[in-house]
Design a protein around this motif. Structure first.
Motif, PDB file in Angstrom:
ATOM      1  N   ALA A  19       0.852  -1.197   0.000  1.00 20.38           N
ATOM      2  CA  ALA A  19       0.000   0.000   0.000  1.00 20.38           C
ATOM      3  C   ALA A  19       0.879   1.235   0.000  1.00 20.38           C
ATOM      4  CB  ALA A  19      -0.920   0.012   1.222  1.00 20.38           C
ATOM      5  N   ALA A  20       0.301   2.367  -0.404  1.00 20.73           N
ATOM      6  CA  ALA A  20       1.025   3.633  -0.341  1.00 20.73           C
ATOM      7  C   ALA A  20       1.407   3.925   1.109  1.00 20.73           C
ATOM      8  CB  ALA A  20       0.158   4.754  -0.903  1.00 20.73           C
ATOM      9  N   PRO A  21       2.589   4.521   1.331  1.00 22.44           N
ATOM     10  CA  PRO A  21       3.046   4.766   2.707  1.00 22.44           C
ATOM     11  C   PRO A  21       2.329   5.937   3.371  1.00 22.44           C
ATOM     12  CG  PRO A  21       4.621   5.669   1.155  1.00 22.44           C
ATOM     13  CD  PRO A  21       3.563   4.974   0.333  1.00 22.44           C
ATOM     14  N   VAL A  22       1.011   5.935   3.263  1.00 22.41           N
ATOM     15  CA  VAL A  22       0.191   7.001   3.852  1.00 22.41           C
ATOM     16  C   VAL A  22      -0.610   6.398   5.000  1.00 22.41           C
ATOM     17  CG1 VAL A  22      -1.618   8.705   3.465  1.00 22.41           C
ATOM     18  CG2 VAL A  22       0.032   8.180   1.637  1.00 22.41           C
ATOM     19  N   ILE A  23      -0.333   6.858   6.189  1.00 18.49           N
ATOM     20  CA  ILE A  23      -1.036   6.340   7.369  1.00 18.49           C
ATOM     21  C   ILE A  23      -2.394   7.012   7.461  1.00 18.49           C
ATOM     22  CG2 ILE A  23      -0.987   6.124   9.876  1.00 18.49           C
ATOM     23  CD1 ILE A  23       2.074   6.202   9.678  1.00 18.49           C
ATOM     24  N   GLN A  24      -3.435   6.196   7.488  1.00 18.71           N
ATOM     25  CA  GLN A  24      -4.797   6.704   7.611  1.00 18.71           C
ATOM     26  C   GLN A  24      -5.201   6.731   9.084  1.00 18.71           C
ATOM     27  OE1 GLN A  24      -6.332   7.782   5.011  1.00 18.71           O
ATOM     28  NE2 GLN A  24      -5.332   6.798   3.285  1.00 18.71           N
ATOM     29  N   ARG A  25      -5.713   7.857   9.508  1.00 15.92           N
ATOM     30  CA  ARG A  25      -6.250   7.971  10.868  1.00 15.92           C
ATOM     31  C   ARG A  25      -7.768   7.909  10.780  1.00 15.92           C
ATOM     32  NH1 ARG A  25      -4.834  13.193  14.177  1.00 15.92           N
ATOM     33  NH2 ARG A  25      -2.861  12.083  14.502  1.00 15.92           N
ATOM     34  N   ILE A  26      -8.340   6.937  11.475  1.00 14.28           N
ATOM     35  CA  ILE A  26      -9.789   6.786  11.531  1.00 14.28           C
ATOM     36  C   ILE A  26     -10.252   7.291  12.887  1.00 14.28           C
ATOM     37  CG2 ILE A  26     -11.715   5.175  11.461  1.00 14.28           C
ATOM     38  CD1 ILE A  26      -8.440   4.052  10.016  1.00 14.28           C
ATOM     39  N   CYS A  27     -11.073   8.306  12.880  1.00 18.07           N
ATOM     40  CA  CYS A  27     -11.539   8.934  14.122  1.00 18.07           C
ATOM     41  C   CYS A  27     -13.034   8.670  14.287  1.00 18.07           C
ATOM     42  CB  CYS A  27     -11.260  10.430  14.099  1.00 18.07           C
ATOM     43  SG  CYS A  27     -11.751  11.286  15.615  1.00 18.07           S
ATOM     44  N   GLN A  28     -13.388   7.947  15.332  1.00 17.56           N
ATOM     45  CA  GLN A  28     -14.785   7.714  15.694  1.00 17.56           C
ATOM     46  C   GLN A  28     -15.136   8.646  16.856  1.00 17.56           C
ATOM     47  OE1 GLN A  28     -14.535   3.567  16.751  1.00 17.56           O
ATOM     48  NE2 GLN A  28     -15.026   2.873  14.693  1.00 17.56           N
ATOM     49  N   THR A  29     -16.252   9.339  16.743  1.00 13.45           N
ATOM     50  CA  THR A  29     -16.633  10.286  17.787  1.00 13.45           C
ATOM     51  C   THR A  29     -18.093  10.102  18.163  1.00 13.45           C
ATOM     52  OG1 THR A  29     -17.216  12.005  16.179  1.00 13.45           O
ATOM     53  CG2 THR A  29     -14.952  11.999  17.010  1.00 13.45           C
ATOM     54  N   ARG A  30     -18.398  10.401  19.394  1.00 19.17           N
ATOM     55  CA  ARG A  30     -19.779  10.425  19.856  1.00 19.17           C
ATOM     56  C   ARG A  30     -19.871  11.380  21.036  1.00 19.17           C
ATOM     57  NH1 ARG A  30     -21.533   5.279  23.434  1.00 19.17           N
ATOM     58  NH2 ARG A  30     -23.296   6.708  23.648  1.00 19.17           N
ATOM     59  N   SER A  31     -21.060  11.907  21.252  1.00 25.94           N
ATOM     60  CA  SER A  31     -21.316  12.814  22.370  1.00 25.94           C
ATOM     61  C   SER A  31     -22.431  12.233  23.225  1.00 25.94           C
ATOM     62  CB  SER A  31     -21.720  14.205  21.862  1.00 25.94           C
ATOM     63  OG  SER A  31     -20.681  14.781  21.092  1.00 25.94           O
ATOM     64  N   THR A  32     -22.287  12.390  24.532  1.00 20.19           N
ATOM     65  CA  THR A  32     -23.293  11.855  25.436  1.00 20.19           C
ATOM     66  C   THR A  32     -23.224  12.590  26.764  1.00 20.19           C
ATOM     67  OG1 THR A  32     -24.164   9.814  26.435  1.00 20.19           O
ATOM     68  CG2 THR A  32     -21.770  10.079  26.415  1.00 20.19           C
ATOM     69  N   ARG A  33     -24.304  12.557  27.496  1.00 19.64           N
ATOM     70  CA  ARG A  33     -24.333  13.140  28.835  1.00 19.64           C
ATOM     71  C   ARG A  33     -24.339  12.008  29.854  1.00 19.64           C
ATOM     72  NH1 ARG A  33     -24.768  17.889  31.079  1.00 19.64           N
ATOM     73  NH2 ARG A  33     -25.551  18.084  33.214  1.00 19.64           N
ATOM     74  N   LEU A  34     -23.461  12.120  30.843  1.00 18.67           N
ATOM     75  CA  LEU A  34     -23.322  11.062  31.835  1.00 18.67           C
ATOM     76  C   LEU A  34     -23.380  11.636  33.241  1.00 18.67           C
ATOM     77  CD1 LEU A  34     -20.343   9.086  30.260  1.00 18.67           C
ATOM     78  CD2 LEU A  34     -22.754   8.420  30.230  1.00 18.67           C
ATOM     79  N   ARG A  35     -23.949  10.851  34.140  1.00 22.76           N
ATOM     80  CA  ARG A  35     -23.902  11.156  35.559  1.00 22.76           C
ATOM     81  C   ARG A  35     -22.688  10.481  36.180  1.00 22.76           C
ATOM     82  NH1 ARG A  35     -30.256  10.351  37.426  1.00 22.76           N
ATOM     83  NH2 ARG A  35     -31.121  12.042  36.111  1.00 22.76           N
ATOM     84  N   PRO A  36     -22.296  10.849  37.396  1.00 23.75           N
ATOM     85  CA  PRO A  36     -21.173  10.171  38.045  1.00 23.75           C
ATOM     86  C   PRO A  36     -21.400   8.659  38.093  1.00 23.75           C
ATOM     87  CG  PRO A  36     -21.757  12.136  39.276  1.00 23.75           C
ATOM     88  CD  PRO A  36     -22.819  11.958  38.217  1.00 23.75           C
ATOM     89  N   GLY A  37     -20.421   7.914  37.623  1.00 21.05           N
ATOM     90  CA  GLY A  37     -20.547   6.468  37.559  1.00 21.05           C
ATOM     91  C   GLY A  37     -21.185   5.965  36.285  1.00 21.05           C
ATOM     92  N   GLY A  38     -21.730   6.871  35.461  1.00 22.77           N
ATOM     93  CA  GLY A  38     -22.315   6.468  34.196  1.00 22.77           C
ATOM     94  C   GLY A  38     -21.239   5.975  33.233  1.00 22.77           C
ATOM     95  N   ARG A  39     -21.625   5.080  32.347  1.00 25.05           N
ATOM     96  CA  ARG A  39     -20.652   4.457  31.457  1.00 25.05           C
ATOM     97  C   ARG A  39     -21.067   4.630  29.999  1.00 25.05           C
ATOM     98  NH1 ARG A  39     -20.136  -1.476  34.088  1.00 25.05           N
ATOM     99  NH2 ARG A  39     -18.179  -1.628  32.945  1.00 25.05           N
TER     100      ARG A  39
END
Length: 203
Positions: free
Chosen positions: A83-103
């Motif tokens: 493969a071409a010597p180009v490193i692909q960065r895959i970024c997965q993102t998500r947003s959420t609201r959590l309380r203390p101890g929330g997972r």
């Protein structure tokens, strides 16, 4: 916490857990790096190299972005023939609201295949602590919380993999099926049960 399950000859399941210390809105990121031509279709990111592919399939509602890793040392990959010597960065993102101890968690399954023969592998997660993986018609359950184990089974395993014909447990001392005790150990063990064959392999 990163939890990795290797199902030999099939795939790697990766479950990354986060736990909130304080209440708030959290922006979470999971990064992968790889080489090859990158394409994203639905929940699947595929990296292709000379007729061979590696796919990362995610479960849940994520945003996925692919970009060249400008900080990657391309010189180290200059002689790489596939493969071409180009490193692909895959970024997965998500947003959420959590309380203390929330997972919250990122659930991913990584597998390889000849590019001409893609696999119909899918994954579903409805809690941070377990992941259903399906290829064909038979699902399997990857869990990192013993409370996620479906009845009639109970165990104290730190994590495990369950299918109709196979159970693999990590860091366990017990396994029951209803009132029948299948395993009792004085210390934690890793074990794989071949249910049709009636055998167990310890490691």
């Amino acid at each position: 916490t990163r939890n990795i399950l290797w199902v030999k000859g099939a795939f790697f399941a990766v479950l990354d857990e986060m736990e909130a210390l304080v209440e708030g809105d959290y922006a979470l990121r999971c990064h992968w790096h790889g080489l090859g031509k990158a394409t994203v279709v639905g929940r699947t990111l595929t990296l292709e190299q000379n007729g061979e592919s590696c796919a990362i399939v995610h479960a849940g509602d994520l945003n996925v972005r692919v970009e060249d890793d400008a900080d990657g040392n391309r010189r180290l990959w200059a002689e790489y023939p596939h493969a071409a010597p180009v490193i692909q960065r895959i970024c997965q993102t998500r947003s959420t609201r959590l309380r203390p101890g929330g997972r919250a968690a990122f659930h991913n399954v990584i597998h390889t295949f000849p590019s001409s023969h893609p696999r119909g592998l899918a994954c579903i997660a409805d809690t941070p602590t377990h992941l259903f993986v399906t290829e064909g018609t038979e699902p399997g359950l990857f869990f990192v919380d013993a409370e996620a184990v479906p009845a009639p089974f109970t165990t104290d395993a730190r994590m495990g993999w369950m299918k109709q014909d196979r159970i693999a447990l990590v860091g366990t001392t017990s396994l029951k099926m209803g009132r029948t005790r299948l395993l009792e150990a004085t210390g934690t063990v890793d074990v794989e049960f071949d249910l049709p064959g009636g055998t167990a392999t310890f490691s």
